[in-house]
Design an enzyme around this catalytic site. Structure first.
Site, mmCIF file in Angstrom:
data_model
loop_
_atom_site.group_PDB
_atom_site.id
_atom_site.type_symbol
_atom_site.label_atom_id
_atom_site.label_comp_id
_atom_site.label_asym_id
_atom_site.label_seq_id
_atom_site.Cartn_x
_atom_site.Cartn_y
_atom_site.Cartn_z
ATOM 1 N N PHE A 12 0.867 -1.182 0.000
ATOM 2 C CA PHE A 12 0.000 0.000 0.000
ATOM 3 C C PHE A 12 0.907 1.236 0.000
ATOM 4 O O PHE A 12 1.754 1.389 0.892
ATOM 5 C CB PHE A 12 -0.896 -0.014 1.242
ATOM 6 C CG PHE A 12 -1.966 1.030 1.217
ATOM 7 C CD1 PHE A 12 -3.029 0.928 0.334
ATOM 8 C CD2 PHE A 12 -1.907 2.120 2.061
ATOM 9 C CE1 PHE A 12 -4.021 1.905 0.293
ATOM 10 C CE2 PHE A 12 -2.897 3.104 2.035
ATOM 11 C CZ PHE A 12 -3.955 2.989 1.150
ATOM 12 N N ASP A 28 0.978 -5.157 8.265
ATOM 13 C CA ASP A 28 -0.180 -4.275 8.126
ATOM 14 C C ASP A 28 -1.394 -5.170 7.905
ATOM 15 O O ASP A 28 -1.487 -5.874 6.891
ATOM 16 C CB ASP A 28 0.027 -3.314 6.948
ATOM 17 C CG ASP A 28 -1.120 -2.308 6.808
ATOM 18 O OD1 ASP A 28 -2.228 -2.593 7.298
ATOM 19 O OD2 ASP A 28 -0.905 -1.242 6.190
ATOM 20 N N TYR A 54 -11.636 1.094 10.421
ATOM 21 C CA TYR A 54 -12.840 1.496 9.664
ATOM 22 C C TYR A 54 -13.201 0.578 8.506
ATOM 23 O O TYR A 54 -14.164 0.835 7.811
ATOM 24 C CB TYR A 54 -12.706 2.940 9.159
ATOM 25 C CG TYR A 54 -11.424 3.303 8.441
ATOM 26 C CD1 TYR A 54 -11.184 2.893 7.142
ATOM 27 C CD2 TYR A 54 -10.465 4.085 9.074
ATOM 28 C CE1 TYR A 54 -10.006 3.237 6.499
ATOM 29 C CE2 TYR A 54 -9.285 4.433 8.440
ATOM 30 C CZ TYR A 54 -9.061 4.012 7.156
ATOM 31 O OH TYR A 54 -7.905 4.347 6.515
ATOM 32 N N LYS A 55 -12.444 -0.488 8.319
ATOM 33 C CA LYS A 55 -12.776 -1.392 7.202
ATOM 34 C C LYS A 55 -13.711 -2.495 7.720
ATOM 35 O O LYS A 55 -14.835 -2.213 8.084
ATOM 36 C CB LYS A 55 -11.492 -1.931 6.591
ATOM 37 C CG LYS A 55 -10.607 -0.824 5.994
ATOM 38 C CD LYS A 55 -9.356 -1.410 5.383
ATOM 39 C CE LYS A 55 -8.329 -0.349 5.024
ATOM 40 N NZ LYS A 55 -8.705 0.506 3.908
ATOM 41 N N ARG A 79 -12.776 -2.931 -7.639
ATOM 42 C CA ARG A 79 -12.570 -3.687 -6.403
ATOM 43 C C ARG A 79 -13.917 -3.918 -5.723
ATOM 44 O O ARG A 79 -14.633 -2.960 -5.430
ATOM 45 C CB ARG A 79 -11.634 -2.879 -5.506
ATOM 46 C CG ARG A 79 -11.017 -3.652 -4.397
ATOM 47 C CD ARG A 79 -9.925 -2.856 -3.733
ATOM 48 N NE ARG A 79 -10.407 -1.656 -3.057
ATOM 49 C CZ ARG A 79 -9.801 -1.101 -1.999
ATOM 50 N NH1 ARG A 79 -8.690 -1.627 -1.523
ATOM 51 N NH2 ARG A 79 -10.291 -0.021 -1.444
HETATM 52 C C1 LIG Z 1 -3.208 -1.434 3.766
HETATM 53 C C2 LIG Z 1 -3.402 -0.047 4.308
HETATM 54 N N1 LIG Z 1 -2.444 0.492 5.069
HETATM 55 C C3 LIG Z 1 -2.552 1.740 5.547
HETATM 56 C C4 LIG Z 1 -3.664 2.516 5.280
HETATM 57 C C5 LIG Z 1 -3.705 3.929 5.771
HETATM 58 O O1 LIG Z 1 -4.580 4.055 6.812
HETATM 59 P P1 LIG Z 1 -4.817 5.484 7.521
HETATM 60 O O2 LIG Z 1 -5.247 6.419 6.462
HETATM 61 O O3 LIG Z 1 -5.920 5.206 8.485
HETATM 62 O O4 LIG Z 1 -3.557 5.880 8.178
HETATM 63 C C6 LIG Z 1 -4.696 1.988 4.498
HETATM 64 C C7 LIG Z 1 -5.893 2.785 4.185
HETATM 65 O O5 LIG Z 1 -6.764 2.423 3.466
HETATM 66 C C8 LIG Z 1 -4.552 0.676 3.991
HETATM 67 O O6 LIG Z 1 -5.488 0.134 3.207
#
Ligand SMILES: Cc1ncc(COP(=O)(O)O)c(C=O)c1O
Length: 418
Positions: free
Chosen positions: A132, A203, A228-229, A377
């Site tokens: 990511f 992660d 939040y997912k 997606r």
């Molecule tokens: C795999 C992954 N890592 C990190 C993040 C970043 O999260 P945040 O914006 O809450 O810091 C996301 C956000 O969608 C994500 O999907």
């Protein structure tokens, strides 16, 4: 075995799968509009029915009446640890190993910084080039701050184990790929990192409450994840971090604040880390966000995670099969692993006009999202997505592609959030 019938599938067969689904009653525990098929719970989980009254009570009673007394009387001050203990069983961790705080990115920064410091003489943060991007940005920022004392090295996912060496301080992997849903081998990579004396940092944003995660069983060192997912904690919900018990006291958060102090209200001029996982706190917890996440965690406490995985795999297999059968020759290509065991709780489809496809689907009540450059997606959150939803979504997808609705000029303009 995910339980899809062998014969031809139609909507009635999907409805029969819903009738036999042990998780089906949980859909009633969410507030979802009629006519909306929500396939984006991998990005923002749906609203649990229990959340609005819980938030109203926290606002009017705990904040409105309790005022500052609620830090003690309503247990606000203990929320990061209390919620962390409730996330722990969802990720194979023990009480005291997980803390709910900050955002995923901030937690990642804290743990990466801690990991690099805990491996003096080693200079490499190793990650996969398709990670990511935000995670790579966080690592880049840390390396810049450390002015050459650490570097981010990225390799293709398949080459991670081979790229570990005596310079690797920490291996940083996103367990379930955000774009394709492919699942990385946590046990294998943790063992490889250990063998090379490196820490492993996971992660779990797209894994938590979606696929089985066994941090302790795999010997994972550190982890972060999103609230939040699939957890359904609400937009911008607080995230979580995990530090294996054996490392607490060894790795230290570089982001210090009073909430991570051994005695915040002693107001000492010098920082002393709180013992245990609380040492990874920084500032004041966002209580309204914590309350919404706690309401969602109440629901997760009732759920059989094994049943969630079975349904998730079955929904994914169903989607893949219906796309194969009903959308052949319409320009779609499967971007996710075909085998359910290697796939998270989403199915991603490549299409050259993917953004228009997502927009046209949304206009038909089927909400998924788009990830550049060409991925449609579709998230399959098993607590509220039904088998008939998958049937209807593929129906809409077929109609969009057959009619060319995705090519409408207004869909060429990208919104700020895709
Ligand atoms: C795999 C992954 N890592 C990190 C993040 C970043 O999260 P945040 O914006 O809450 O810091 C996301 C956000 O969608 C994500 O999907």
């Amino acid at each position: 075995m995910t339980g899809l019938p062998d014969g031809p599938l139609d909507r009635a067969a999907c409805a029969a799968l819903d009738r036999a689904d042990p998780l089906a009653p949980l859909r009633e525990r969410f507030l979802l509009d009629q006519g909306v098929i929500y396939l984006d719970g991998n990005s923002l989980g749906a609203l649990p029915a229990a959340t609005p009254p819980r938030l109203a009570a926290v606002v009017t009673e705990e904040w409105g009446r309790g005022l500052i007394r609620s830090w003690n009387d309503a247990g606000w001050i203990g929320a990061p640890r209390r919620l962390g203990d409730r996330v722990a069983p969802l990720v194979g961790a023990r009480p005291g190993e997980v803390l709910v705080a900050d955002s995923t990115s901030v937690n990642l920064f804290k743990l990466l910084g801690a990991a690099v410091r805990a491996r003096p003489g080693r200079t490499v943060i190793l990650s996969h080039e398709d990670n990511f991007p935000a995670d790579l940005y966080v690592a880049q920022g840390l390396c810049e701050l450390l002015e050459g004392r650490c570097e981010l090295r990225t390799v293709p996912s398949a080459g991670l184990a081979a790229a570990l060496d005596a310079d690797t301080a920490v291996l940083m992997v996103t367990h379930v790929d955000y774009a394709t849903g492919a699942v990385h081998d946590m046990a294998g990579l943790c063992a490889a990192a250990r063998e090379h004396g490196a820490l492993s940092l996971w992660d779990l944003s797209h894994s938590t409450a979606a696929v089985p995660v066994d941090l302790d069983g795999c010997g994972a060192d550190l982890a972060v994840g999103c609230g939040y997912k699939y957890l359904n904690g609400g937009p911008g919900a607080p995230a979580f971090l995990h530090v294996a018990e054996r490392l607490q006291g060894v790795v230290r958060s570089p982001l210090r604040g009073w909430m991570g102090h051994a005695q915040p209200f002693a107001f000492e001029p010098g920082h002393r880390h709180a013992a245990g996982i609380e040492g990874f706190l920084c500032g004041t917890p966002p209580i309204l966000g914590m309350a919404a996440l706690e309401a969602a965690l109440d629901l997760w406490a009732e759920v059989d995670l094994a049943a969630v995985r079975v349904k998730s795999m079955r929904l994914g297999d169903l989607l893949v099969r219906l796309v194969d059968e009903r959308c052949a020759g319409l320009g779609l290509e499967l971007a996710s692993p075909r085998e359910a065991e290697r796939r998270g709780s989403q199915v991603s489809l490549r299409h050259p006009g993917g953004y228009g496809v997502v927009r046209a689907l949304i206009d038909r009540g089927v909400i998924g999202d788009f990830r550049a450059p060409d991925i449609v997606r579709l998230g399959l959150a098993p607590l509220y997505v039904r088998h008939v939803d998958v049937w209807d979504a593929v129906d809409a997808l077929r109609e969009v592609l057959v009619t060319g609705a995705h090519q409408r000029p207004e869909y060429a303009v990208r919104a700020a959030v895709t």
